[in-house]
Scaffold this active site. Structure first.
Site, mmCIF file in Angstrom:
data_model
loop_
_atom_site.group_PDB
_atom_site.id
_atom_site.type_symbol
_atom_site.label_atom_id
_atom_site.label_comp_id
_atom_site.label_asym_id
_atom_site.label_seq_id
_atom_site.Cartn_x
_atom_site.Cartn_y
_atom_site.Cartn_z
ATOM 1 N N HIS A 208 -5.469 0.238 -5.018
ATOM 2 C CA HIS A 208 -4.883 1.099 -6.058
ATOM 3 C C HIS A 208 -4.787 0.241 -7.313
ATOM 4 O O HIS A 208 -4.045 -0.731 -7.351
ATOM 5 C CB HIS A 208 -3.493 1.587 -5.621
ATOM 6 C CG HIS A 208 -2.749 2.323 -6.704
ATOM 7 N ND1 HIS A 208 -2.331 3.629 -6.576
ATOM 8 C CD2 HIS A 208 -2.351 1.937 -7.939
ATOM 9 C CE1 HIS A 208 -1.710 4.002 -7.679
ATOM 10 N NE2 HIS A 208 -1.705 2.989 -8.523
ATOM 11 N N HIS A 235 2.658 5.446 0.969
ATOM 12 C CA HIS A 235 2.135 5.759 -0.368
ATOM 13 C C HIS A 235 3.096 5.382 -1.483
ATOM 14 O O HIS A 235 2.970 5.859 -2.612
ATOM 15 C CB HIS A 235 1.760 7.244 -0.495
ATOM 16 C CG HIS A 235 0.844 7.724 0.585
ATOM 17 N ND1 HIS A 235 -0.390 7.160 0.814
ATOM 18 C CD2 HIS A 235 0.982 8.699 1.503
ATOM 19 C CE1 HIS A 235 -0.966 7.775 1.830
ATOM 20 N NE2 HIS A 235 -0.151 8.704 2.277
ATOM 21 N N ASN A 289 0.274 9.092 -14.913
ATOM 22 C CA ASN A 289 1.720 9.197 -15.080
ATOM 23 C C ASN A 289 2.047 9.082 -16.560
ATOM 24 O O ASN A 289 1.653 8.115 -17.212
ATOM 25 C CB ASN A 289 2.441 8.106 -14.293
ATOM 26 C CG ASN A 289 2.340 8.352 -12.800
ATOM 27 O OD1 ASN A 289 2.479 9.482 -12.346
ATOM 28 N ND2 ASN A 289 2.062 7.323 -12.041
ATOM 29 N N ARG A 291 4.696 8.456 -18.374
ATOM 30 C CA ARG A 291 6.034 7.878 -18.597
ATOM 31 C C ARG A 291 5.954 6.371 -18.415
ATOM 32 O O ARG A 291 4.925 5.849 -18.009
ATOM 33 C CB ARG A 291 6.999 8.452 -17.560
ATOM 34 C CG ARG A 291 6.445 8.234 -16.159
ATOM 35 C CD ARG A 291 7.406 8.536 -15.049
ATOM 36 N NE ARG A 291 6.721 8.712 -13.789
ATOM 37 C CZ ARG A 291 6.357 7.737 -12.973
ATOM 38 N NH1 ARG A 291 6.610 6.491 -13.292
ATOM 39 N NH2 ARG A 291 5.727 7.985 -11.843
ATOM 40 N N VAL A 294 7.894 2.015 -13.084
ATOM 41 C CA VAL A 294 8.733 0.983 -12.474
ATOM 42 C C VAL A 294 8.111 -0.404 -12.686
ATOM 43 O O VAL A 294 8.795 -1.371 -13.031
ATOM 44 C CB VAL A 294 8.894 1.258 -10.949
ATOM 45 C CG1 VAL A 294 9.709 0.165 -10.285
ATOM 46 C CG2 VAL A 294 9.511 2.624 -10.706
HETATM 47 P P1 ADP Z 1 1.783 10.427 -5.787
HETATM 48 O O1 ADP Z 1 1.748 11.111 -7.107
HETATM 49 O O2 ADP Z 1 2.479 11.202 -4.731
HETATM 50 O O3 ADP Z 1 2.223 8.989 -5.877
HETATM 51 P P2 ADP Z 1 -1.049 9.615 -5.795
HETATM 52 O O4 ADP Z 1 -2.146 10.585 -6.029
HETATM 53 O O5 ADP Z 1 -0.696 8.688 -6.902
HETATM 54 O O6 ADP Z 1 0.257 10.412 -5.286
HETATM 55 O O7 ADP Z 1 -1.374 8.762 -4.490
HETATM 56 C C1 ADP Z 1 -0.449 7.843 -3.960
HETATM 57 C C2 ADP Z 1 -1.148 6.915 -3.003
HETATM 58 O O8 ADP Z 1 -1.746 7.659 -1.919
HETATM 59 C C3 ADP Z 1 -2.292 6.124 -3.601
HETATM 60 O O9 ADP Z 1 -1.865 4.966 -4.264
HETATM 61 C C4 ADP Z 1 -3.100 5.808 -2.364
HETATM 62 O O10 ADP Z 1 -2.508 4.756 -1.631
HETATM 63 C C5 ADP Z 1 -2.966 7.081 -1.532
HETATM 64 N N1 ADP Z 1 -4.098 8.002 -1.809
HETATM 65 C C6 ADP Z 1 -4.125 9.003 -2.722
HETATM 66 N N2 ADP Z 1 -5.320 9.631 -2.722
HETATM 67 C C7 ADP Z 1 -6.067 9.019 -1.791
HETATM 68 C C8 ADP Z 1 -7.427 9.185 -1.304
HETATM 69 N N3 ADP Z 1 -8.234 10.125 -1.807
HETATM 70 N N4 ADP Z 1 -7.864 8.347 -0.328
HETATM 71 C C9 ADP Z 1 -7.060 7.382 0.190
HETATM 72 N N5 ADP Z 1 -5.795 7.187 -0.216
HETATM 73 C C10 ADP Z 1 -5.297 7.982 -1.179
#
Ligand code: ADP
Length: 450
Positions: A208, A235, A289, A291, A294
């Protein structure tokens, strides 16, 4: 510049905003629930207003109460921090209707990025690479089956209104799709009041990586490099660092410039983070995001730019503090989110801190609102504080982090400090060789002792 800023938040971020306001010479108003009467942000603000009982929906999310606090105190701007009302476009509009500035992007951008399907479509249009998947909400189960077949298993069901890792389900085979859709929809409905879901390719071992941006709302925008937030549990980010051990300067400049160009095109205002999954050398947009985040101190430590201060300045109509060419990255920074939780079971551990000694010394920063004798209330997130460490190199940063963790004392409650003390000894962490599932795999090995 604004005369008086009301900080519609609590905890360390309220204090963080307060510090920027003080440096800018702007008066501050703290708002608080009855559970937060003794909170540090209330003590340090110029004025404070109690806005309701402990549950967030009755206080920190209570728009009429916050608006009344603005009127009583004559605040001309509101800083929403992160969480709570920070990504609520309607809140920004209501403030504007009452001639109070919202320190954040325009409501249209908050709304656009708050809907992950619309955000992905917009990102694609702006030339950003996205995760392969449905560009629309999935309708019935049959359509979902067809789409999943096209994308190829494994796929991920995600909530359009998602946040905080909720409403996400991994599906590895066609037979699992129907129940996963039902669970994701139910979770999304309960958490966000919206059961719209979509499908995405599921990456097995990506990183990420997110790009920090700053825009003036008039078409100027710069990027401030990346943060690697791959170390997650459920996550949720646990450890963030910058620069990413996976990128070099050319890769950073390339993705950073693409993101900055997109922000210039939409005339983005304020700070924002564009999040990607990074897999096999490729970036795939997941969300934005709108904003302050953290983990923003990681970027502050390697750029020497005060993001909250600049966020307030651009909201007040100022130009960007510098051009892209003048942004210089130096050294390495790591942030650990120290929570009031058991380091093995992650069970929350609110309560009174009977002894508190934060670490210090060169390159060590602790962003926290707790103090000796403070009782962490059970109603809100369990963050005790963020330990942010900077070093000339990643190796120096890790050495310093280890030392700072050894020094950190929080007695009376359980914290996740033992987890970080274990992490800094791990070869993969020392090598920077990890992905988004690394931490959960590590935790199942039972390597941490609370
Ligand atoms: P939220 O808004 O709930 O934080 P995100 O879309 O930012 O959701 O995703 C949070 C985390 O979930 C990511 O950092 C990753 O670890 C995992 N994730 C999201 N989409 C995928 C994907 N397509 N494949 C694998 N992991 C994913």
């Amino acid at each position: 510049m604004f005369d008086k800023i009301l900080i519609a938040n609590r905890g360390e971020i309220a204090l963080r905003v307060l510090r920027a306001c003080k440096e800018l010479g702007v008066a501050t108003v703290a708002v608080h629930s009855t559970a937060d009467e003794d909170a540090m942000h209330v003590r340090l603000a110029d004025e404070s207003v109690c806005i309701g009982p402990p549950p967030a929906k009755d206080s920190y999310l209570n728009i009429p109460a916050i608006l009344t606090a603005c009127e009583i105190t004559g605040a001309d701007a509101v800083h929403p921090g992160y969480g709570f009302l920070s990504e609520n476009a309607r809140f920004a509009e209501i403030l504007a209707e009452h001639n109070v500035h919202f320190i954040g992007p325009r409501p249209e951008h908050i709304r656009l990025m708050g809907d992950k399907i619309a955000a992905k479509r917009a990102a694609k249009k702006l030339g950003l690479p996205t995760v392969p998947g449905s560009d629309d909400a999935v309708g019935g189960d049959e359509e979902a089956g067809r789409l999943a077949g096209e994308i190829g298993f494994p796929v991920m069901v995600k909530a359009a209104a998602g946040g905080g890792g909720r409403g996400m389900k991994v599906v590895r085979a066609a037979t699992e799709l129907r129940p996963a859709l039902a669970t994701a929809r139910a979770e999304a409905k309960a958490a966000f009041g919206d059961d719209t879901v979509y499908l995405e390719k599921y990456f097995e071992r990506p990183r990420h990586i997110e790009i920090q941006v700053l825009g003036d709302g008039n078409g100027s925008a710069i990027h401030l490099g990346e943060r690697d937030c791959s170390l997650q549990r459920r996550h949720q980010k646990v450890w963030e660092e910058g620069p990413s051990p996976a990128l070099n300067t050319a890769m950073r400049d390339k993705i950073g410039e693409r993101v900055a160009a997109a922000m210039r095109e939409i005339k983005y205002l304020g700070v924002g983070t564009v999040e990607f999954l990074y897999d096999d050398g490729g970036f795939h947009f997941i969300e934005m995001n709108t904003r302050i985040q953290v983990e923003h101190p990681v970027t502050e430590m390697i750029t020497d730019i005060d993001l909250v201060l600049e966020q307030i300045r651009v909201a007040a109509g100022n130009e960007l503090p510098l051009q892209q060419d003048s942004v210089k990255f130096h050294g390495h920074a790591i942030e650990c989110r120290v929570n009031a939780e058991n380091a093995v079971s992650f069970r929350p551990s609110p309560g009174k801190i009977v002894h508190y000694h934060p670490p210090g010394g060169l390159g060590v920063r602790v962003d926290s609102a707790v103090y000796h004798g403070y009782a962490i209330p059970p109603y809100y997130d369990s963050l005790v504080g963020k330990l942010i460490v900077h070093g000339k190199t990643r190796a120096e940063c890790l050495m310093r982090l280890k030392r700072a963790l050894d020094e950190f004392v929080v007695d009376g409650i359980e914290t996740t400090l033992p987890l970080f003390r274990a992490l800094v000894q791990e070869k993969d962490i020392i090598d920077g060789d990890y992905h988004i599932h690394w931490l959960e795999e590590f935790l199942t090995r039972g390597a941490v002792e609370p």
